[in-house]
Motif scaffolding. Structure first.
Motif, short mmCIF file in Angstrom:
data_model
loop_
_atom_site.label_atom_id
_atom_site.label_comp_id
_atom_site.label_asym_id
_atom_site.label_seq_id
_atom_site.Cartn_x
_atom_site.Cartn_y
_atom_site.Cartn_z
N GLY A 11 0.79 -1.22 0.00
CA GLY A 11 0.00 0.00 0.00
C GLY A 11 0.82 1.27 0.00
N GLY A 12 2.15 1.17 0.15
CA GLY A 12 3.01 2.33 0.10
C GLY A 12 3.57 2.78 1.43
N ALA A 13 3.10 2.22 2.53
CA ALA A 13 3.63 2.62 3.85
C ALA A 13 5.06 2.12 4.00
N VAL A 14 5.93 2.99 4.50
CA VAL A 14 7.33 2.65 4.69
C VAL A 14 7.58 2.40 6.17
N GLY A 15 8.28 1.32 6.47
CA GLY A 15 8.61 0.99 7.85
C GLY A 15 10.10 0.82 8.02
N HIS A 16 10.58 1.20 9.20
CA HIS A 16 12.00 1.08 9.52
C HIS A 16 12.13 0.28 10.80
N GLY A 17 13.16 -0.53 10.87
CA GLY A 17 13.44 -1.29 12.07
C GLY A 17 14.88 -1.09 12.49
N TYR A 18 15.09 -0.55 13.69
CA TYR A 18 16.42 -0.41 14.30
C TYR A 18 16.32 -1.08 15.65
N VAL A 19 17.08 -2.17 15.85
CA VAL A 19 17.00 -2.91 17.10
C VAL A 19 18.39 -3.17 17.66
N GLN A 20 18.45 -3.30 18.97
CA GLN A 20 19.71 -3.63 19.62
C GLN A 20 20.07 -5.06 19.31
N GLY A 21 21.33 -5.32 19.07
CA GLY A 21 21.80 -6.68 18.86
C GLY A 21 21.87 -7.07 17.39
N ARG A 22 21.93 -8.38 17.16
CA ARG A 22 22.17 -8.92 15.83
C ARG A 22 20.99 -9.69 15.25
N SER A 23 19.78 -9.42 15.70
CA SER A 23 18.63 -10.19 15.26
C SER A 23 17.99 -9.58 14.01
N LYS A 24 18.23 -10.22 12.88
CA LYS A 24 17.63 -9.76 11.63
C LYS A 24 16.12 -10.00 11.64
N ALA A 25 15.68 -11.09 12.28
CA ALA A 25 14.24 -11.38 12.35
C ALA A 25 13.51 -10.31 13.16
N LYS A 26 14.12 -9.87 14.26
CA LYS A 26 13.50 -8.83 15.08
C LYS A 26 13.45 -7.50 14.33
#
Length: 152
Positions: free
Chosen positions: A80-95
């Protein structure tokens, strides 16, 4: 910036902070229980890196480099065009991926469902953990006092 835009920015900062600091197992468990996952396109696939953490003495002193911290980040766009960003502590690509999808969904009509299924229970878990930790610390508090000896 209008009040509505400022409120939206503050709300987004709140859920992004919660997702970044949340315990991975709890967050991914809640996310796995959420309904069908949306289709998305990567803008930036999950990547692990480091950031310099800076501090200030007393919260207002001169800044200093405290040390490095590992973070994982990614960005995606929903169909639908919504942009999301994920910045997390550690090395978890899934998180990081789950955090980016949740961020994007919170900008759509699905926000209420995501908040009820993921963010609210996650927030309650984090608060319960803080309360337990504070109670444990309070139990070890030592009160010091001085008796007046009567000598001058």
């Amino acid at each position: 910036m209008s009040d509505a835009a400022a409120d939206a920015k503050t709300a987004r900062q709140g859920w992004m902070s919660l997702l970044a600091k949340a315990p991975e197992a709890v967050f991914l468990n809640l996310w796995s229980d959420y309904g069908p996952k949306p289709d998305f396109t990567w803008l930036r696939a999950p990547e692990v890196g480091g950031v310099m953490v800076r501090g200030r003495m007393g919260g207002s002193g001169a800044p200093f480099n405290l040390g490095e911290m590992t973070v994982t980040r990614c960005s995606l766009t929903l169909a639908g065009g919504a942009v999301g960003h994920g910045y997390v502590q550690g090395r978890s690509k899934a998180k990081a991926e789950a955090a980016a999808i949740v961020d994007a969904l919170m900008q759509t009509d699905a926000a209420g469902a995501v908040e009820a299924a993921v963010l609210r229970p996650l927030s309650q878990t984090v608060e319960a953990t803080k309360t337990r930790r504070a109670a444990k610390a309070a139990a070890t508090k030592v009160e010091f006092f001085t008796l007046v000896r009567g000598e001058d």
